[in-house]
Design a protein around this motif. Structure first.
Motif, PDB file in Angstrom:
ATOM      1  N   ILE A 117       0.866  -1.177   0.000  1.00  0.00           N
ATOM      2  CA  ILE A 117       0.000   0.000   0.000  1.00  0.00           C
ATOM      3  C   ILE A 117       0.901   1.225   0.000  1.00  0.00           C
ATOM      4  N   VAL A 118       0.679   2.154  -0.919  1.00  0.00           N
ATOM      5  CA  VAL A 118       1.489   3.367  -1.019  1.00  0.00           C
ATOM      6  C   VAL A 118       0.559   4.572  -1.052  1.00  0.00           C
ATOM      7  N   ARG A 119       0.808   5.549  -0.196  1.00  0.00           N
ATOM      8  CA  ARG A 119       0.006   6.773  -0.215  1.00  0.00           C
ATOM      9  C   ARG A 119       0.225   7.545  -1.511  1.00  0.00           C
ATOM     10  N   VAL A 120      -0.822   8.172  -2.004  1.00  0.00           N
ATOM     11  CA  VAL A 120      -0.731   8.994  -3.204  1.00  0.00           C
ATOM     12  C   VAL A 120      -0.402  10.427  -2.793  1.00  0.00           C
ATOM     13  N   PRO A 121       0.733  10.980  -3.223  1.00  0.00           N
ATOM     14  CA  PRO A 121       1.078  12.365  -2.845  1.00  0.00           C
ATOM     15  C   PRO A 121       0.025  13.353  -3.331  1.00  0.00           C
ATOM     16  N   ARG A 122      -0.217  14.383  -2.510  1.00  0.00           N
ATOM     17  CA  ARG A 122      -1.125  15.483  -2.837  1.00  0.00           C
ATOM     18  C   ARG A 122      -2.584  15.028  -3.012  1.00  0.00           C
ATOM     19  N   ALA A 149       5.486  -1.448  -5.602  1.00  0.00           N
ATOM     20  CA  ALA A 149       5.120  -0.229  -6.326  1.00  0.00           C
ATOM     21  C   ALA A 149       5.569   0.999  -5.551  1.00  0.00           C
ATOM     22  N   ALA A 150       5.643   2.121  -6.265  1.00  0.00           N
ATOM     23  CA  ALA A 150       6.013   3.410  -5.664  1.00  0.00           C
ATOM     24  C   ALA A 150       5.396   4.517  -6.506  1.00  0.00           C
ATOM     25  N   MET A 151       5.491   5.748  -5.987  1.00  0.00           N
ATOM     26  CA  MET A 151       4.986   6.904  -6.722  1.00  0.00           C
ATOM     27  C   MET A 151       6.026   8.010  -6.741  1.00  0.00           C
ATOM     28  N   SER A 152       5.920   8.891  -7.730  1.00  0.00           N
ATOM     29  CA  SER A 152       6.816  10.038  -7.824  1.00  0.00           C
ATOM     30  C   SER A 152       6.477  11.048  -6.726  1.00  0.00           C
ATOM     31  N   PRO A 153       7.396  11.961  -6.405  1.00  0.00           N
ATOM     32  CA  PRO A 153       7.164  12.906  -5.293  1.00  0.00           C
ATOM     33  C   PRO A 153       5.876  13.721  -5.415  1.00  0.00           C
ATOM     34  N   GLN A 154       5.528  14.146  -6.620  1.00  0.00           N
ATOM     35  CA  GLN A 154       4.324  14.958  -6.817  1.00  0.00           C
ATOM     36  C   GLN A 154       3.114  14.114  -7.210  1.00  0.00           C
ATOM     37  N   GLY A 155       3.316  12.811  -7.359  1.00  0.00           N
ATOM     38  CA  GLY A 155       2.209  11.926  -7.682  1.00  0.00           C
ATOM     39  C   GLY A 155       1.835  11.858  -9.149  1.00  0.00           C
TER      40      GLY A 155
END
Length: 519
Positions: A409-414, A454-460
């Motif tokens: 589980i990965v939080r979505v930035p912004r 999985a991962a996300m970019s800093p700004q999502g």
């Protein structure tokens, strides 16, 4: 290791005070510390002033210096003789009566003092067997031998060199504001998102059977921590791939360690604490700066701890386990505060919602559960489906995937109402806190490429998934389009983590490598 003498530190401050005309503070510090600066900007300049008889300039320089009385007496004697020679007897007598150097001569070299007084009455043969110029030259040579010269602005120069060294070692990001008083960098600002495709660095653990089971970047972006199968926890410089030797315990090869394999790690929000979970069901909380254990929960679970995270203020730890349970532990009491039951297989990942009112858990039973933090009741059970009606944002029913494990589980930035769900399939999902699947991302390969992390970019703006084929897949968050595929390594990948502010990813595999990639 080289050490800095406290006296030298005081001297640096004294120089700073003198250069900034803070004379009262300078005098107070000299009186309090009994340390004098005893430096001049230029020895050659002082010698030339003495040789040229520029006594007003010379006296201004030596007044703050610590010079042995014999050399100081020679200087004052020469000045008095030359003043008498110029018929400036009033000024000469003032120096005779009011200066410490001449009082010292009167008490310790009485005959010499009396002889000097005679020149006011009979000013003959004042320079003795030497010429005036020869006496000046000798006095200058002897005087400067007791004085050191220091380049200007040493304090600021040394601080600048220290910051430059930290940048070269990767301890400080270039162009990053730095709090000198606290000795920490301000939290970085997130970069503009760019697609990560370029491997730039790797770490290789020693031995054929040593590899990282987990890795995590700190919220302030300064560290990446790894936990290995042999129980060690290490803090790394993600720019150089070297251990952070500014942490004294790592410099001394005294690493944080657990008794068994470390399966999970997480930093507190202030990046000062690190929590680890191991295969024996134990949890340990560490102080990052000292490497000292702050709390041990033994056992926290009856089986291995697979996922951990802190609450907002770092007073509680959320954990998931192979024993199918999710728990909240109080660090002050060391006791289990809440327990969430309902999964029928391993819990692989846990997380708090952004407001900490919800707990999320992902399991090998193919479901994601959303719990009420306060009551521990299960609010939603979601089974991501490849044939879900995404356009309607329908709530997915339980049971539709079977053995497809939910990995992370990965939080979505912004967008704190959403999380990225990694299922061991060819598809990743975006899910809301109400259990709705709103977006999916797939590379559409049928076999051998299921996502493991999985991962996300800093700004999502980008979604990243790493597959069993050791390839990194990059998707556009808004459109779901696959933008690129990058081969990372040959061994089976265990996990993927993203830097909170920079376009940097770290992937770790069973061969003992940690690979770093950038945009």
């Amino acid at each position: 290791m080289s050490t800095v003498q406290s006296k030298d530190t005081v001297k640096l401050i004294l120089q700073f005070l003198r250069e900034n005309n803070l004379h009262r503070t300078l005098q107070a510090l000299e009186d309090e510390s009994s340390v004098t600066l005893n430096t001049v900007d230029s020895k050659e300049g002082l010698m030339n002033d003495i040789k040229n008889g520029k006594w007003d300039v010379v006296l201004k320089q030596i007044i703050s210096l610590s010079i042995p009385p014999p050399q100081l007496v020679d200087l004052y004697e020469q000045i008095i003789i030359e003043l008498v020679d110029l018929n400036e007897k009033g000024t000469a007598r003032a120096l005779m009566k009011r200066t410490d150097a001449m009082r010292w001569m009167k008490e310790n070299q009485t005959d010499r003092y009396i002889q000097l007084e005679q020149i006011f009455v009979q000013p003959k043969d004042m320079y003795g067997q030497e010429t005036k110029e020869a006496r000046r030259n000798r006095i200058a040579q002897e005087l400067v031998s007791h004085i050191s010269t220091v380049p200007p602005s040493r304090l600021l120069t040394l601080l600048g060199q220290s910051l430059k060294w930290q940048q070269q070692q990767g301890l400080l990001q270039p162009n990053t504001a730095y709090d000198l008083f606290r000795g920490v960098s301000h939290v970085q600002k997130a970069e503009e998102d760019a697609s990560v495709t370029k491997p730039y660095l790797s770490i290789k653990f020693p031995g054929k059977k040593t590899f990282a089971e987990c890795a995590v970047f700190s919220p302030n972006g300064q560290y990446i921590a790894t936990g290995t199968v042999d129980g060690f926890i290490e803090i790394w410089n993600y720019l150089t791939g070297k251990l952070r030797k500014d942490l004294s315990y790592q410099a001394e090869d005294s690493l944080m360690a657990m008794d068994n394999a470390v399966l999970c790690l997480a930093f507190s929000q202030d990046s000062e604490l690190l929590v680890s979970g191991s295969t024996d069901g134990k949890i340990t909380v560490w102080k990052v700066q000292t490497g000292i254990s702050q709390r041990r929960l033994s056992p926290a679970h009856s089986q291995g701890v697979t996922s951990v995270c802190f609450n907002k203020d770092g007073t509680q730890v959320l954990s998931g386990s192979y024993d199918h349970t999710v728990k909240i532990h109080g660090l002050k009491s060391g006791k289990t505060l809440k327990e969430f039951r309902g999964h029928s297989s391993f819990v692989n990942a846990v997380a708090f919602s952004s407001d900490y009112t919800r707990v999320l858990s992902a399991s090998s039973d193919g479901t994601v559960k959303i719990w009420d933090t306060k009551t521990t009741s299960c609010l939603h059970t979601v089974t991501p489906k490849t044939n879900a009606d995404l356009s309607k944002g329908a709530l997915n029913p339980v049971g539709g995937i079977g053995s497809q494990t939910v990995q992370s589980i990965v939080r979505v930035p912004r967008n704190m109402d959403q999380v990225l769900i990694c299922v061991k399939s060819n598809t990743l999902y975006i899910m809301t806190m109400r259990g709705q699947i709103t977006k999916s991302y797939s590379h559409h390969k049928k076999t051998g490429s299921d996502f493991v992390s999985a991962a996300m970019s800093p700004q999502g703006e980008f979604v990243y998934g790493v597959g069993e084929d050791s390839s990194l897949y990059c998707f556009q968050t808004t459109t779901g389009n696959l933008l690129g595929e990058t081969k990372i390594g040959d061994a089976e990948v265990i996990g993927l983590v993203g830097h909170p502010f920079s376009n940097v990813l770290a992937s770790y595999d069973e061969s003992g490598h940690v690979y770093f990639l950038k945009a």
